[in-house]
Each structure stands twice: as C-alpha cells, then as structure tokens.
Write an enzyme that holds these catalytic residues in place. Structure first.
Site, PDB file in Angstrom:
ATOM      1  N   GLN A 171       0.839  -1.192   0.000  1.00 26.29           N
ATOM      2  CA  GLN A 171       0.000   0.000   0.000  1.00 26.29           C
ATOM      3  C   GLN A 171       0.877   1.246   0.000  1.00 26.29           C
ATOM      4  O   GLN A 171       1.918   1.303   0.617  1.00 26.29           O
ATOM      5  CB  GLN A 171      -0.957   0.003   1.178  1.00 26.29           C
ATOM      6  CG  GLN A 171      -0.350  -0.153   2.546  1.00 26.29           C
ATOM      7  CD  GLN A 171      -1.396  -0.219   3.640  1.00 26.29           C
ATOM      8  OE1 GLN A 171      -2.561   0.110   3.443  1.00 26.29           O
ATOM      9  NE2 GLN A 171      -0.989  -0.645   4.814  1.00 26.29           N
ATOM     10  N   HIS A 193      -2.859   0.051  -3.775  1.00 27.67           N
ATOM     11  CA  HIS A 193      -3.772   0.531  -2.731  1.00 27.67           C
ATOM     12  C   HIS A 193      -4.252   1.947  -3.069  1.00 27.67           C
ATOM     13  O   HIS A 193      -5.406   2.167  -3.373  1.00 27.67           O
ATOM     14  CB  HIS A 193      -3.122   0.494  -1.343  1.00 27.67           C
ATOM     15  CG  HIS A 193      -4.040   0.896  -0.222  1.00 27.67           C
ATOM     16  ND1 HIS A 193      -4.120   2.180   0.245  1.00 27.67           N
ATOM     17  CD2 HIS A 193      -4.900   0.176   0.522  1.00 27.67           C
ATOM     18  CE1 HIS A 193      -5.000   2.245   1.227  1.00 27.67           C
ATOM     19  NE2 HIS A 193      -5.494   1.035   1.418  1.00 27.67           N
ATOM     20  N   ASP A 235      -8.026   0.845  -3.150  1.00 29.10           N
ATOM     21  CA  ASP A 235      -8.982   1.008  -2.050  1.00 29.10           C
ATOM     22  C   ASP A 235      -9.589   2.398  -2.166  1.00 29.10           C
ATOM     23  O   ASP A 235      -8.892   3.414  -2.038  1.00 29.10           O
ATOM     24  CB  ASP A 235      -8.259   0.848  -0.714  1.00 29.10           C
ATOM     25  CG  ASP A 235      -9.226   0.690   0.451  1.00 29.10           C
ATOM     26  OD1 ASP A 235     -10.413   1.058   0.299  1.00 29.10           O
ATOM     27  OD2 ASP A 235      -8.800   0.217   1.521  1.00 29.10           O
ATOM     28  N   GLU A 270     -11.428  -2.206  -3.756  1.00 27.07           N
ATOM     29  CA  GLU A 270     -11.798  -2.436  -2.363  1.00 27.07           C
ATOM     30  C   GLU A 270     -12.731  -1.346  -1.860  1.00 27.07           C
ATOM     31  O   GLU A 270     -12.523  -0.161  -2.139  1.00 27.07           O
ATOM     32  CB  GLU A 270     -10.532  -2.483  -1.495  1.00 27.07           C
ATOM     33  CG  GLU A 270     -10.792  -2.866  -0.056  1.00 27.07           C
ATOM     34  CD  GLU A 270      -9.517  -3.162   0.707  1.00 27.07           C
ATOM     35  OE1 GLU A 270      -9.597  -3.256   1.954  1.00 27.07           O
ATOM     36  OE2 GLU A 270      -8.447  -3.307   0.086  1.00 27.07           O
ATOM     37  N   ASP A 304     -14.255  -4.678   2.890  1.00 25.60           N
ATOM     38  CA  ASP A 304     -13.485  -4.327   4.086  1.00 25.60           C
ATOM     39  C   ASP A 304     -14.457  -3.824   5.140  1.00 25.60           C
ATOM     40  O   ASP A 304     -14.834  -4.547   6.051  1.00 25.60           O
ATOM     41  CB  ASP A 304     -12.430  -3.278   3.731  1.00 25.60           C
ATOM     42  CG  ASP A 304     -11.584  -2.858   4.929  1.00 25.60           C
ATOM     43  OD1 ASP A 304     -11.805  -3.379   6.044  1.00 25.60           O
ATOM     44  OD2 ASP A 304     -10.697  -2.007   4.752  1.00 25.60           O
ATOM     45  N   GLN A 326     -11.168  -8.854   2.588  1.00 28.06           N
ATOM     46  CA  GLN A 326     -10.005  -8.455   3.362  1.00 28.06           C
ATOM     47  C   GLN A 326     -10.225  -8.924   4.797  1.00 28.06           C
ATOM     48  O   GLN A 326     -11.125  -8.437   5.493  1.00 28.06           O
ATOM     49  CB  GLN A 326      -9.720  -6.954   3.402  1.00 28.06           C
ATOM     50  CG  GLN A 326      -8.348  -6.772   4.052  1.00 28.06           C
ATOM     51  CD  GLN A 326      -8.018  -5.414   4.615  1.00 28.06           C
ATOM     52  OE1 GLN A 326      -7.153  -5.306   5.484  1.00 28.06           O
ATOM     53  NE2 GLN A 326      -8.675  -4.386   4.165  1.00 28.06           N
ATOM     54  N   LYS A 328      -9.179  -8.432   7.984  1.00 26.94           N
ATOM     55  CA  LYS A 328      -8.409  -7.361   8.640  1.00 26.94           C
ATOM     56  C   LYS A 328      -8.015  -7.848  10.021  1.00 26.94           C
ATOM     57  O   LYS A 328      -8.778  -7.760  10.976  1.00 26.94           O
ATOM     58  CB  LYS A 328      -9.257  -6.091   8.701  1.00 26.94           C
ATOM     59  CG  LYS A 328      -8.461  -4.804   8.688  1.00 26.94           C
ATOM     60  CD  LYS A 328      -9.401  -3.611   8.571  1.00 26.94           C
ATOM     61  CE  LYS A 328      -8.667  -2.330   8.283  1.00 26.94           C
ATOM     62  NZ  LYS A 328      -8.287  -2.190   6.876  1.00 26.94           N
ATOM     63  N   CYS A 358      -1.862  -0.474   8.481  1.00 28.47           N
ATOM     64  CA  CYS A 358      -0.570   0.212   8.525  1.00 28.47           C
ATOM     65  C   CYS A 358      -0.151   0.514   9.957  1.00 28.47           C
ATOM     66  O   CYS A 358       1.008   0.823  10.221  1.00 28.47           O
ATOM     67  CB  CYS A 358      -0.642   1.496   7.717  1.00 28.47           C
ATOM     68  SG  CYS A 358      -1.990   2.596   8.228  1.00 28.47           S
TER      69      CYS A 358
END
Length: 417
Positions: A171, A193, A235, A270, A304, A326, A328, A358
C-alpha cells in the site's frame, strides 16, 4: 504450566489512527496532519499517532515470546472497535488475561486461546487483546514444540505443510507516485492501494481516480521488467457510492469502466461503497458481484468495511457478496480466527486476503505471514506502515525464511520415510 510470568510493554504502531468520519466530511490536510475537529468518539484530533501494547509470556526456560496489540487505522468506523487506548487495554490485560495465561498449557495453541479468550461478564474481550495475546500464544507453542508458527497452525487445522508462496500486496499511502515506482521496481505482486479516501483524490464522477488507475498501468509498462504483470488493487473507501450514489447498477457500471481503462490487468476495487450496515452491505455487494460476473468483467470487488469479525466474514462468503474478503487481522481478533476465516472463504470459493493495517508492528506482521502461508491465502498485506520498503522487507523476508525451513522439514521427512 509453561507460562510463569506475563510482561507488558507500551509501544508504537507503524503509522497513525485516523478519524475516517472527519476525513469523509472534508477535513483538509496541512502537511501530515488534518485540520478540524474530530467526529469519531475517542479521537482528540483527526490524526493521532498509533499506539500498541506488547505482551510477553515468560516461559519456564526463561524464554520470552511476544505479541503486539493495537487497533486499525480507521478505528471506530464501519462497525469496528473504538480507538485503542493503551492504559485501558493494559489494565484489562493485567486483571483478566494475565491470570488466565498462567493456568493454560501453552504448548496447545487452540485450547489456550479458547480458555484465555472466554467472555468477561458476557462480553468478548477487545479484539486488539485477542490479536496480540494469540500472537504470543502461537509463538509459545512454536517454541515449546520446536516448530514454526505456520506448523502450529497447520497442525491445529489439519492442513498439509505449504509449498507455495503467497502473493504480497503493498500500500502506497499518500506518497502515491513515488511508492508506486518502488513497488514496480521491487516487482510487487499486487499494487498500489492508493489511499483514495477523500473527494479530492476520487474526483468529480471519479475522474481523478480513473486518471490515477491509467497512470499506474502506464508506469508499470514503462519501468517494470519484461513480463511483469501485477494485479492492480485500489482502495476507494466507499467513494464510488459517495460520489455516484448507492444504486448497485451504476456502481457496477463504474467498476466495468475502470476495468476497461486497464484491459491488460486484473483489477481489484476495495470498498466501492458503504451501505451503512452489515446486512445492507451484504445485499448490495451481492448484487454488484452478480452484475459484474454476468458481464464477464475483470473487475473484482473486495469487502473491508462492515466485514470485521469471523461471523461477518462467514455471512459475506456464504452470500457470495464479494469476490475477495479483506481479513483485517486486528478486527478479526485471535489469529486462530484469521486462519478460520481463510479456510471459510476457500470453502465458499471466495478469495481470502489476509490484510490488517498500517498501524501494526513488525511482530504482528510476521505472525500474519505464518497464518497466510499455512492456510495458503490468496494474498497478504505488506505491513506495517505506509513506506513500502520496510513492510515489503518484513513480510517478504519472513515468508522466504519460513518456506526455506518448511522445505528442509519436508526433505527430512522424506528421507526418514
């Protein structure tokens, strides 16, 4: 018991926690910060440094194995747990979790998780706690059994030892152009991303976004090596729905249009829209998937927001309400549930992407690699941070080391046989 003490150490996540509601409402950026008042409970400013909490399990041989707790970048949004608060998490862990850890057989991963993560007064533990503690527990089992974390997961879920690498997805953060160049030069499997999280980045009717998609494809051809063919994954944080409305048909039309601009590439989009609840998300995403599939479009949607826990993932997968989930990891909780989520997606012929945030750490990223490889996920996120180099190195190197160990183990077993 194999755990004789529990240590806690405050730490930093690799990026920041951001107030998604304030950013969607139009908060402007000033350098690295956002201006304006936060809208999501718990935030004192729109962007705050990510905090983490490490938990260390002191084993009987005085080895200390660690796991890291943290939240995700957009905490408190899309049905997620609230903003990570170190003192609260530390207090709960000390009072409730630590005593349970001292009573479990740490060599048995699944049973340890089941005992430690029992509900408290009818409530599930914060998912960040499950996430960090389960990392420490799988490391404890691996140490005590002299195995890798991946082998512990394979044994727990009766899986064969993996032989194949899992594609890595990077990303970009806001440094889109520079980081795309880094990804192309490093021949990343899935990119970039893009962090399309505001009207400015999406543009009127998506024009700014479309230009960026075209640029990524062109740049890949310009500086990538011969034969390099990454998957393009963007995304958009619900901005297709924000800009053109929440009718599935025009959303699908737009996705087909994006795919048509990059005809030589597989395309993942996404979070095309946020329909406000898990059930609404499932119903509308299922319709979008159906439209795209009936058209034979190369565009695939990735869920997501509104798909956080293992139960959420089950609902989306069984309804075929996405092409790719995703998973997560901090939102799922225990990494055992991340493994279950991948296997559940596979059983329903839905793609499984072991993601995360992140805001994570090197330790949580490395544990995620073992889960991804053990379950043979379709792709995994290079994390933590937004800088590409560090995350790609941490995840890529851990995967290569793991596969080297597993290959040696396989050869040894063949020779014994």
């Amino acid at each position: 018991m194999q755990i004789k003490d529990v240590l806690l150490a405050p730490g930093s996540g690799a990026f920041c926690y951001d107030d998604q509601a304030a950013i969607r409402a139009g908060a402007s950026q000033d350098g690295f910060i956002y201006l304006g008042k936060p809208l999501t409970p718990g935030f004192t400013s729109i962007r705050v440094p990510a905090f983490s909490l490490s938990i260390g399990l002191v084993l009987t041989d005085d080895t200390v194995v660690w796991g890291d707790m943290m939240g995700v970048q957009y905490s408190g949004a899309g049905g997620r747990d609230p903003l990570f608060e170190t003192n609260q998490i530390s207090d709960l862990t000390s009072r409730v979790v630590a005593p349970r850890l001292l009573e479990v057989d740490a060599s048995v991963f699944g049973a340890s998780c089941a005992r430690v993560f029992e509900h408290v007064e009818g409530q599930r533990l914060p998912l960040a706690v499950e996430y960090g503690v389960s990392q420490a527990l799988v490391r404890a089992a691996a140490h005590l059994q002299r195995k890798t974390m991946a082998e512990i997961i394979c044994a727990e879920f009766d899986l064969p030892l993996p032989t194949c690498r899992v594609p890595i997805y990077c990303q970009s953060g806001d440094a889109r152009e520079i980081n795309v160049d880094k990804m192309i030069l490093k021949a990343v499997d899935v990119l970039p991303h893009g962090l399309i999280n505001s009207r400015q980045k999406f543009g009127v009717n998506g024009q700014t976004f479309l230009q960026f998609v075209k640029w990524v494809a062109t740049r890949t051809r310009e500086i990538g090596h011969a034969g390099y063919q990454p998957v393009l994954h963007f995304d958009v944080y619900g901005w297709i729905g924000q800009e053109i409305g929440l009718d599935p048909q025009p959303i699908a039309d737009f996705l087909c249009r994006v795919a048509d601009t990059v005809p030589d590439f597989a395309l993942n989009i996404e979070s095309p829209a946020d329909f406000g609840s898990t059930q609404a998300q499932i119903e509308n995403y299922a319709e979008i998937v159906s439209i795209l599939d009936n058209r034979g479009s190369r565009a695939r949607i990735v869920v997501d927001e509104r798909c956080n826990t293992l139960e959420d993932i089950r609902l989306f997968a069984e309804a075929k309400a996405t092409h790719l989930v995703q998973i997560k990891t901090p939102d799922v909780g225990s990494i055992a549930d991340t493994a279950r989520a991948v296997l559940l997606c596979k059983a329903n012929k839905v793609g499984a992407y072991v993601g995360g945030s992140c805001t994570e750490t090197d330790l949580s990223a490395q544990a995620s690699v073992h889960i991804s490889v053990a379950t043979q996920a379709d792709m995994m996120l290079a994390k933590p941070g937004m800088g590409v180099d560090e995350a790609f190195s941490i995840v890529g190197n851990e995967q290569n080391r793991l596969l080297a160990i597993l290959n040696r183990r396989r050869i040894q077993n063949e020779n014994v046989g």
